[in-house]
Design a protein around this motif. Structure first.
Motif, PDB file in Angstrom:
ATOM      1  N   LEU A 197      48.014 106.624 135.082  1.00  0.00           N
ATOM      2  CA  LEU A 197      49.220 105.870 135.408  1.00  0.00           C
ATOM      3  C   LEU A 197      49.045 104.410 134.987  1.00  0.00           C
ATOM      4  O   LEU A 197      49.963 103.813 134.424  1.00  0.00           O
ATOM      5  CB  LEU A 197      49.544 105.990 136.893  1.00  0.00           C
ATOM      6  CG  LEU A 197      50.799 105.268 137.375  1.00  0.00           C
ATOM      7  CD1 LEU A 197      52.034 105.677 136.564  1.00  0.00           C
ATOM      8  CD2 LEU A 197      51.020 105.539 138.856  1.00  0.00           C
ATOM      9  N   ASP A 198      47.879 103.846 135.225  1.00  0.00           N
ATOM     10  CA  ASP A 198      47.604 102.476 134.782  1.00  0.00           C
ATOM     11  C   ASP A 198      47.742 102.386 133.266  1.00  0.00           C
ATOM     12  O   ASP A 198      48.368 101.455 132.748  1.00  0.00           O
ATOM     13  CB  ASP A 198      46.196 102.065 135.225  1.00  0.00           C
ATOM     14  CG  ASP A 198      45.902 100.615 134.884  1.00  0.00           C
ATOM     15  OD1 ASP A 198      45.611 100.319 133.704  1.00  0.00           O
ATOM     16  OD2 ASP A 198      45.946  99.764 135.788  1.00  0.00           O
ATOM     17  N   LEU A 199      47.191 103.337 132.559  1.00  0.00           N
ATOM     18  CA  LEU A 199      47.300 103.364 131.096  1.00  0.00           C
ATOM     19  C   LEU A 199      48.761 103.445 130.664  1.00  0.00           C
ATOM     20  O   LEU A 199      49.198 102.729 129.767  1.00  0.00           O
ATOM     21  CB  LEU A 199      46.496 104.544 130.543  1.00  0.00           C
ATOM     22  CG  LEU A 199      46.344 104.658 129.045  1.00  0.00           C
ATOM     23  CD1 LEU A 199      45.644 103.454 128.447  1.00  0.00           C
ATOM     24  CD2 LEU A 199      45.571 105.937 128.716  1.00  0.00           C
TER      25      LEU A 199
ATOM     26  N   ARG B  82      41.526  96.446 137.426  1.00  0.00           N
ATOM     27  CA  ARG B  82      42.800  96.540 138.165  1.00  0.00           C
ATOM     28  C   ARG B  82      42.747  97.561 139.285  1.00  0.00           C
ATOM     29  O   ARG B  82      43.321  97.357 140.353  1.00  0.00           O
ATOM     30  CB  ARG B  82      43.935  96.905 137.203  1.00  0.00           C
ATOM     31  CG  ARG B  82      44.473  95.758 136.395  1.00  0.00           C
ATOM     32  CD  ARG B  82      45.729  96.154 135.648  1.00  0.00           C
ATOM     33  NE  ARG B  82      45.509  97.200 134.664  1.00  0.00           N
ATOM     34  CZ  ARG B  82      45.191  97.004 133.376  1.00  0.00           C
ATOM     35  NH1 ARG B  82      45.067  95.779 132.905  1.00  0.00           N
ATOM     36  NH2 ARG B  82      45.028  98.018 132.557  1.00  0.00           N
ATOM     37  N   GLN B  83      42.071  98.686 139.045  1.00  0.00           N
ATOM     38  CA  GLN B  83      42.134  99.793 139.998  1.00  0.00           C
ATOM     39  C   GLN B  83      40.914  99.923 140.902  1.00  0.00           C
ATOM     40  O   GLN B  83      40.904 100.764 141.798  1.00  0.00           O
ATOM     41  CB  GLN B  83      42.356 101.119 139.241  1.00  0.00           C
ATOM     42  CG  GLN B  83      43.620 101.121 138.408  1.00  0.00           C
ATOM     43  CD  GLN B  83      44.855 100.696 139.177  1.00  0.00           C
ATOM     44  OE1 GLN B  83      45.008 100.990 140.370  1.00  0.00           O
ATOM     45  NE2 GLN B  83      45.757  99.994 138.503  1.00  0.00           N
TER      46      GLN B  83
ATOM     47  N   ARG C 110      59.383 104.308 138.772  1.00  0.00           N
ATOM     48  CA  ARG C 110      59.547 104.012 140.193  1.00  0.00           C
ATOM     49  C   ARG C 110      59.376 102.517 140.458  1.00  0.00           C
ATOM     50  O   ARG C 110      58.422 101.895 139.996  1.00  0.00           O
ATOM     51  CB  ARG C 110      58.541 104.800 141.028  1.00  0.00           C
ATOM     52  CG  ARG C 110      58.852 106.274 141.074  1.00  0.00           C
ATOM     53  CD  ARG C 110      57.869 107.028 141.912  1.00  0.00           C
ATOM     54  NE  ARG C 110      57.782 106.457 143.262  1.00  0.00           N
ATOM     55  CZ  ARG C 110      57.377 107.135 144.317  1.00  0.00           C
ATOM     56  NH1 ARG C 110      57.035 108.398 144.199  1.00  0.00           N
ATOM     57  NH2 ARG C 110      57.302 106.548 145.492  1.00  0.00           N
ATOM     58  N   LYS C 111      60.295 101.959 141.247  1.00  0.00           N
ATOM     59  CA  LYS C 111      60.250 100.525 141.555  1.00  0.00           C
ATOM     60  C   LYS C 111      59.013 100.152 142.361  1.00  0.00           C
ATOM     61  O   LYS C 111      58.414  99.098 142.137  1.00  0.00           O
ATOM     62  CB  LYS C 111      61.509 100.098 142.306  1.00  0.00           C
ATOM     63  CG  LYS C 111      62.734 100.073 141.425  1.00  0.00           C
ATOM     64  CD  LYS C 111      63.959  99.629 142.179  1.00  0.00           C
ATOM     65  CE  LYS C 111      65.164  99.678 141.258  1.00  0.00           C
ATOM     66  NZ  LYS C 111      66.393  99.351 141.935  1.00  0.00           N
ATOM     67  N   ASP C 112      58.621 101.005 143.309  1.00  0.00           N
ATOM     68  CA  ASP C 112      57.459 100.683 144.133  1.00  0.00           C
ATOM     69  C   ASP C 112      56.180 100.629 143.298  1.00  0.00           C
ATOM     70  O   ASP C 112      55.331  99.763 143.500  1.00  0.00           O
ATOM     71  CB  ASP C 112      57.316 101.646 145.310  1.00  0.00           C
ATOM     72  CG  ASP C 112      57.253 103.115 144.911  1.00  0.00           C
ATOM     73  OD1 ASP C 112      57.641 103.463 143.777  1.00  0.00           O
ATOM     74  OD2 ASP C 112      56.829 103.938 145.746  1.00  0.00           O
ATOM     75  N   ILE C 113      56.076 101.508 142.327  1.00  0.00           N
ATOM     76  CA  ILE C 113      54.904 101.503 141.450  1.00  0.00           C
ATOM     77  C   ILE C 113      54.926 100.276 140.547  1.00  0.00           C
ATOM     78  O   ILE C 113      53.891  99.632 140.335  1.00  0.00           O
ATOM     79  CB  ILE C 113      54.822 102.819 140.650  1.00  0.00           C
ATOM     80  CG1 ILE C 113      54.434 103.948 141.620  1.00  0.00           C
ATOM     81  CG2 ILE C 113      53.838 102.716 139.485  1.00  0.00           C
ATOM     82  CD1 ILE C 113      54.421 105.329 141.032  1.00  0.00           C
ATOM     83  N   ALA C 114      56.096  99.904 140.059  1.00  0.00           N
ATOM     84  CA  ALA C 114      56.218  98.694 139.224  1.00  0.00           C
ATOM     85  C   ALA C 114      55.802  97.455 140.008  1.00  0.00           C
ATOM     86  O   ALA C 114      55.111  96.575 139.477  1.00  0.00           O
ATOM     87  CB  ALA C 114      57.638  98.562 138.702  1.00  0.00           C
TER      88      ALA C 114
ATOM     89  N   SER D 175      52.023  97.406 140.369  1.00  0.00           N
ATOM     90  CA  SER D 175      51.429  97.064 139.082  1.00  0.00           C
ATOM     91  C   SER D 175      51.534  95.567 138.801  1.00  0.00           C
ATOM     92  O   SER D 175      50.578  94.943 138.328  1.00  0.00           O
ATOM     93  CB  SER D 175      52.100  97.866 137.964  1.00  0.00           C
ATOM     94  OG  SER D 175      51.549  97.524 136.713  1.00  0.00           O
ATOM     95  N   MET D 176      52.688  94.974 139.116  1.00  0.00           N
ATOM     96  CA  MET D 176      52.859  93.533 138.915  1.00  0.00           C
ATOM     97  C   MET D 176      51.885  92.747 139.794  1.00  0.00           C
ATOM     98  O   MET D 176      51.285  91.769 139.346  1.00  0.00           O
ATOM     99  CB  MET D 176      54.299  93.111 139.181  1.00  0.00           C
ATOM    100  CG  MET D 176      55.247  93.579 138.102  1.00  0.00           C
ATOM    101  SD  MET D 176      56.989  93.081 138.217  1.00  0.00           S
ATOM    102  CE  MET D 176      57.245  92.531 139.840  1.00  0.00           C
TER     103      MET D 176
END
Length: 155
Positions: free
Chosen positions: A15-17, A34-35, A132-136, A139-140
């Motif tokens: 997902l990060d990729l 990041r993870q 998905r907004k929550d994932i975005a 990530s930000m």
């Protein structure tokens, strides 16, 4: 039911990729940062993901990994399968020797549940997760933390 860290980390790394694919090949070191997944563990996972034809490696300066297919053509179950992880709700790991070498009373119930979970995860693409907004938002935040650390180290 048990999904080990191997499956969880593989999905997280993929997902990060996917979230950073527009930036070209992504280094495992940046995913690791990041993870919070160890670099050596990511190397093991990405070896399996490459053998599973989900990612390609790019050598040289600016190298790293990139998705081998569009995000809409990679689902969570494929990622879990590629790292040899099984989603198994049975107590016998699907062997059918739950009760003294024979099926237990509920073996088929737990096998059916395992199949349903695999089918459910087959219906979730990386593209749907990226959208998905929550994932975005997460990530930000992770990108901001990474940039903050970089800036502090530069001073």
């Amino acid at each position: 039911m048990r999904l080990t860290t191997k499956g969880r980390y593989a999905v997280t790394a993929m997902l990060d990729l996917a979230l950073h694919t527009k930036n070209g090949p992504i280094s495992l070191a940046s995913i690791s940062e990041r993870q919070g997944i160890s670099l050596s563990y990511l190397e093991q996972l990405f070896s399996k993901l490459r053998k599973g034809h989900l990612v390609n490696s790019v050598r040289g300066p600016g190298g790293g990994y990139q998705l081998n297919r569009e995000t809409s053509h990679i689902n969570v179950a494929q990622i879990i399968d590629a790292v040899n992880e099984s989603i198994d709700a049975t107590s016998c790991a699907g062997a059918g020797d739950c009760q003294h070498g024979d099926f237990c009373l509920t073996h088929h119930l737990w096998t059916d549940l395992s199949d349903q979970i695999h089918q459910f995860l087959s219906g979730i693409s990386l593209a749907s997760l990226v959208a998905r907004k929550d994932i975005a938002q997460i990530s930000m935040r992770q990108n901001g933390v990474q940039n903050l650390n970089f800036n502090q180290n530069s001073i």
